[in-house]
Scaffold this motif. Sequence first.
Motif, PDB file in Angstrom:
ATOM      1  N   GLU A 222      -5.716 -15.068 -15.370  1.00 35.05           N
ATOM      2  CA  GLU A 222      -5.637 -13.967 -16.338  1.00 35.05           C
ATOM      3  C   GLU A 222      -6.413 -14.281 -17.612  1.00 35.05           C
ATOM      4  N   GLN A 265      -7.051  -3.153 -14.119  1.00 37.63           N
ATOM      5  CA  GLN A 265      -6.020  -3.888 -13.381  1.00 37.63           C
ATOM      6  C   GLN A 265      -4.946  -2.946 -12.856  1.00 37.63           C
ATOM      7  N   ARG A 266      -4.580  -1.955 -13.672  1.00 38.06           N
ATOM      8  CA  ARG A 266      -3.566  -1.001 -13.245  1.00 38.06           C
ATOM      9  C   ARG A 266      -4.060  -0.176 -12.060  1.00 38.06           C
ATOM     10  N   SER A 268      -6.279  -1.115  -9.895  1.00 40.93           N
ATOM     11  CA  SER A 268      -6.532  -1.974  -8.735  1.00 40.93           C
ATOM     12  C   SER A 268      -5.263  -2.496  -8.092  1.00 40.93           C
ATOM     13  N   THR A 269      -4.146  -2.363  -8.778  1.00 37.88           N
ATOM     14  CA  THR A 269      -2.891  -2.902  -8.261  1.00 37.88           C
ATOM     15  C   THR A 269      -2.317  -1.977  -7.198  1.00 37.88           C
ATOM     16  N   THR A 270      -2.001  -2.563  -6.066  1.00 38.28           N
ATOM     17  CA  THR A 270      -1.348  -1.807  -4.991  1.00 38.28           C
ATOM     18  C   THR A 270       0.122  -2.169  -4.970  1.00 38.28           C
TER      19      THR A 270
END
Length: 444
Positions: A222, A265-266, A268-270
């Motif tokens: 991160e 990031q939001r 791309s998050t599954t």
Amino acid sequence: MGFKNIYAYNLAMLAKQGWRLVSNPQSLIAQLYKARYFPHCSFWEAELGDSPSFSWRSILSGRHVLAAGVKWRIGDGVQVNIWRDKWVPNCAQYLIQKPHQIEFEFVADLIDNQSRVWIPTTINSLFSLEVAANILAIPLSRRVLPDKLRWSPEKRGNFFVKTAYWIAREKVLENALTTTSNGNPTKSFGTDFGGLEFQNTLLPMINFKEWLLDCATNLKAEVFEKLMMIIWALWRNRNSMLWESASQTTQHMLLFTMAWLEDFQRASTTIAPTVQHSKPRWKLADLGQCKLNVDGAFVPHLTKGGLGGVLRNSSGQVQAAFAHTVHHVGSLKQFELLAIRKGLDYAKSLQLQNVTIESDCLEAVQEISCSDHDLTKFGAILDDIHELMTSIHGVQILHAPRSCNTVAHRLASIAFESDQQEFWLHSAPNCILDVVQHDCNHDT
């Protein structure tokens, strides 16, 4: 092998030779060097001397790297100088200053040899509150063991050239940035490397690609993501200034970049489907055996906590329980190891056999299973645990999930809050009856 700076690599290899001398002073080569070059002082105070050999010159060239990574693991404290040596964890050396008219010189002066504990009054009178707290949290073995040097960058305390290389590389890079007026950084980096002069081609060049690779290797994912976004923002801002005569302020650039990263990031998050798993439950000990669950409760900024444990037979009946408050401890792992040691103390005093000790700290259980613990941070406690295990027939220490350790956790929490030492024999205190009953009802 990943070594890109030959000068730093050579220093790391020379530091390894120095490590062999200080870690095994009884070896023939170590005694030979001591008799020849430092008969009346330690390796760290030794000077080049008259007519030194090429090997001794070289070893001294790597001593600075070795000194940057070694730290003492306290045993009896006889060999460790309070004011000069590195022995206090999480404490910069400049914070340890010798007061005027103080006769204490060695760490042994701060230890009560009878009880094998630190002397709080002496330590608090010599050091600041922060330093004193760090010293009092250093574990001491109940046995009188010699002091040992450990390689602090490594978890198990053993020397590795790889970590020494990174220390050497950092030092050489720092020196290259603060080079002397004659342009030779080796002149201000300790003694000459075996009496040889180095050309600038052997010294490090600050290369962006190599620095970026180091960041990718050493930084958390991160943090590295944020670094890459900041580099991209700087390049984007540079292009805007060059081609559009427009630029952003630093604050605006950072806010925009971090917001963009968060949106990415939001998106791309599954979200994985939630799967319900039943929690493991505490199980009865085998017939003819008993089970002792232990746990530790700890709040970091308070440096104190509680130890708890409960002993039950193969029918689930409570045979004994304890709740003890402990002061001056530095980490949760240390508390968990102390809880296991306290459980072994009670198992030995009750003359138990075929007892299983369960802890919910997997790292502590794994540390105990390793025989190579002499140079680890908590080697003193591990030594006590191994010594106790040899005196109890059929003892084993296993890991159990937190859901299987609720009774011990309750006792540790009570000890933390009450600041008392409690022990119950052949009965269970009222404060744990509900969780004991819960364990028995869910045993399968």
